[in-house]
Design an enzyme around this catalytic site. Structure first.
Site, PDB file in Angstrom:
ATOM      1  N   LYS A 194      -4.986 -25.129 -40.652  1.00  0.00           N
ATOM      2  CA  LYS A 194      -4.350 -26.308 -40.126  1.00  0.00           C
ATOM      3  C   LYS A 194      -5.392 -27.350 -39.489  1.00  0.00           C
ATOM      4  O   LYS A 194      -5.038 -27.784 -38.481  1.00  0.00           O
ATOM      5  CB  LYS A 194      -3.561 -25.411 -38.920  1.00  0.00           C
ATOM      6  CG  LYS A 194      -2.386 -24.621 -39.483  1.00  0.00           C
ATOM      7  CD  LYS A 194      -1.904 -24.142 -38.130  1.00  0.00           C
ATOM      8  CE  LYS A 194      -2.453 -22.926 -37.516  1.00  0.00           C
ATOM      9  NZ  LYS A 194      -1.736 -22.108 -36.796  1.00  0.00           N
ATOM     10  N   ASP A 229       0.304 -15.572 -33.353  1.00  0.00           N
ATOM     11  CA  ASP A 229       1.676 -16.312 -32.736  1.00  0.00           C
ATOM     12  C   ASP A 229       2.953 -15.419 -33.440  1.00  0.00           C
ATOM     13  O   ASP A 229       3.892 -15.232 -32.716  1.00  0.00           O
ATOM     14  CB  ASP A 229       1.790 -17.720 -32.984  1.00  0.00           C
ATOM     15  CG  ASP A 229       1.681 -18.428 -34.327  1.00  0.00           C
ATOM     16  OD1 ASP A 229       1.154 -17.555 -35.241  1.00  0.00           O
ATOM     17  OD2 ASP A 229       1.825 -19.661 -34.535  1.00  0.00           O
TER      18      ASP A 229
HETATM   19  C1  BGC Z   1      -2.216 -19.142 -39.649  1.00  0.00           C
HETATM   20  C2  BGC Z   1      -1.325 -18.228 -39.172  1.00  0.00           C
HETATM   21  C3  BGC Z   1      -0.615 -18.779 -38.068  1.00  0.00           C
HETATM   22  C4  BGC Z   1       0.251 -19.774 -38.815  1.00  0.00           C
HETATM   23  C5  BGC Z   1       1.516 -20.229 -37.812  1.00  0.00           C
HETATM   24  C6  BGC Z   1      -1.291 -20.150 -40.379  1.00  0.00           C
HETATM   25  O1  BGC Z   1      -1.985 -21.447 -40.746  1.00  0.00           O
HETATM   26  O2  BGC Z   1      -3.172 -18.777 -40.654  1.00  0.00           O
HETATM   27  O3  BGC Z   1      -2.394 -17.230 -38.431  1.00  0.00           O
HETATM   28  O4  BGC Z   1       0.288 -17.737 -37.602  1.00  0.00           O
HETATM   29  O5  BGC Z   1      -0.387 -20.902 -39.239  1.00  0.00           O
HETATM   30  O6  BGC Z   1       0.973 -20.808 -36.589  1.00  0.00           O
END
Ligand code: BGC
Length: 494
Positions: A194, A229
């Site tokens: 992200k 989360d």
């Molecule tokens: C992460 C996860 C997370 C999800 C939602 C992903 O990019 O790797 O760990 O649960 O985003 O936030």
């Protein structure tokens, strides 16, 4: 020749020339328009998700789940063991904090839990945005910033919140990135997603990093639960509804967690939990399969991303990327079909300038002249006065990209139901299988969430769909982390 006749001839010649220019423009315009339509049609074909394809995707998801549970590194799906083997019961009691870090904002909250039948007595939270430079800086800088905000929040604690006598403040840490946990209170970061990219944190224990930063603030607080989360949302969902079996986040990123039988996790070598269950963090954002409908736009987005080759599922279904895919298609239409005139608007070339919330606003535009689309194109991309036909193309584009994402998410959920053998149970005895959902994309992009739900119903069929319930768990991940901090509390255990 008489003057009158000359004038007539000249007049006719001019009219011919004008007509020729008009025809030329028309031909040019219709050629361009033909090209726009061809790009749109090709996109629609490449993004198509007929039922048979969704079933293939769901089957592939189930197969990968098995492989990821069988051995470490056995699949693109990490299927991480979370050490959460009992979910909140409703008996949790006391004051607990939670820190929720996973996107461009983080939240800090505190809850006073009232024990059996007491529920959540009081709660309080604050939300802070993370300066973009800290998302790509050093680990200490990020954690110091967070700990400082946490300390400010603790300093404002009202008297209605009570730390038990002799107790310390305890914290559930929701850290929404892939973490290889070694216990409920420790885990090493596998990689960032992200848009975060802090090299020195990869491979390190994130609880240790946070704890050190908390100590640097002189704050007396300990982390008693580290959760993703999805796991927080599952715990938060279970607190209010015992039928919750899985949680899905559709926000900036995407992921799912679910309750697995411990016996069905061959790679688990610890003692079997008393409950016989273990929550698994799938990290489904990293799922990929030859059945996924991918396009040239997805390939270029991936190649130019911070994490090429990774998080492919996430890159076609989650909020961070949907607007960016639309921008890429518009760019091609501008370059090859001059949809916005003879030059490509310079703003259109800026990666990530078109955010998914803006895409959603355009997609939901119900005005006759698509005025929202017009004003978004003007304010974000500096393209004024777009004709209605162009605006319609933009809406169609949003529809194609959002529909593909929503239908694939539904296929992912169907894959989980299949793995659990819950894809065939009808509600004969009123049994419900609840999926707790959260995330801004799910919450705010209603065309998307509606399409997801319709598709899931279609996949499971009329009978089973009565037993499969999608429940919006609003900001459940923070509360869930506080609840898990409570169930793993040191002073309660003591
Ligand atoms: C992460 C996860 C997370 C999800 C939602 C992903 O990019 O790797 O760990 O649960 O985003 O936030």
């Amino acid at each position: 020749m008489k003057t009158g006749k000359v004038a007539t001839v000249i007049g006719a010649a001019t009219a011919c020339a004008v007509a020729a220019v008009v025809v030329q423009r028309y031909v040019k315009k219709s050629r361009r328009w033909g090209r726009v339509m061809a790009i749109l049609k090709e996109l629609e074909e490449k993004c198509a998700t007929p039922m048979w394809k969704l079933r293939q995707v769901a089957d592939a998801m189930t197969v990968e789940m098995h492989a990821g549970l069988a051995s470490e590194g056995g699949s693109k799906l990490k299927m991480l063991i979370t050490y959460v083997d009992n979910l909140p019961t409703g008996n949790e009691e006391g004051l607990f904090y939670a820190l929720d870090l996973g996107g461009t904002n983080f939240r800090v909250l505190r809850v006073q839990l009232g024990g059996k039948d007491g529920g959540i007595v009081s709660q309080d939270f604050t939300e802070v945005s993370i300066p973009p430079n800290l998302m790509v800086g050093t680990s200490d800088e990020l954690f110091d910033y967070i700990a400082a905000e946490l300390a400010k929040f603790v300093a404002q604690e009202d008297q209605k919140f009570q730390v038990p006598p002799g107790g310390r403040r305890e914290l559930g840490f929701t850290f929404s990135f892939p973490v290889m946990q070694t216990s409920i209170t420790s885990g090493n970061l596998i990689k960032w997603t992200k848009g975060f990219n802090i090299d020195d944190a990869v491979g390190k224990d994130v609880v240790a990093a946070l704890t050190e930063a908390i100590q640097r603030q002189g704050l007396d607080m300990r982390v008693t639960a580290l959760v993703n989360d999805t796991v927080g949302t599952l715990a938060g969902g279970r607190y209010t509804n015992k039928d919750v079996i899985a949680a899905v986040i559709l926000g900036t990123g995407t992921n799912a967690a679910y309750v697995e039988r411990a016996q069905a996790i061959p790679k688990w070598h610890g003692t079997l939990p008393k409950t016989g269950e273990m929550v698994i963090n799938m990290e489904w954002g990293n799922f990929r399969s030859s059945h996924l409908p991918l396009t040239e736009y997805d390939s270029s987005l991936d190649a130019e991303s911070l994490n090429p080759g990774e998080q492919i599922f996430e890159k076609i279904i989650s909020g961070m990327y949907l607007g960016e895919i639309v921008r890429r298609v518009l760019c091609k239409m501008a370059e090859e079909a001059l949809i916005f005139g003879d030059t490509v608007p310079s703003k259109l070339k800026v990666p990530f300038i078109l955010r998914t919330p803006d895409m959603s606003a355009m997609h939901h535009d119900s005005s006759a002249d698509l005025s929202v689309v017009g004003s978004k194109l003007k304010s974000i991309l500096e393209i004024p006065g777009t004709p209605l036909e162009v605006r319609k193309v933009v809406v169609e584009l949003c529809n194609i990209i959002a529909t593909r994402g929503a239908r694939l998410s539904a296929a992912g959920i169907f894959g989980i139901l299949k793995k659990l053998g819950k894809d065939t149970i009808s509600d004969v005895e009123g049994q419900k299988n609840v999926i707790a959902m959260d995330g801004g994309l799910y919450e705010h992009y209603s065309e998307y969430s509606q399409c997801l739900e319709n598709t899931l119903h279609e996949l499971v069929g009329e009978d089973v769909s009565k037993s499969v319930v999608i429940e919006h768990s609003n900001d459940g991940s923070g509360i869930g982390a506080a609840l898990l901090a409570a169930s793993h509390s040191q002073y309660l255990e003591g």
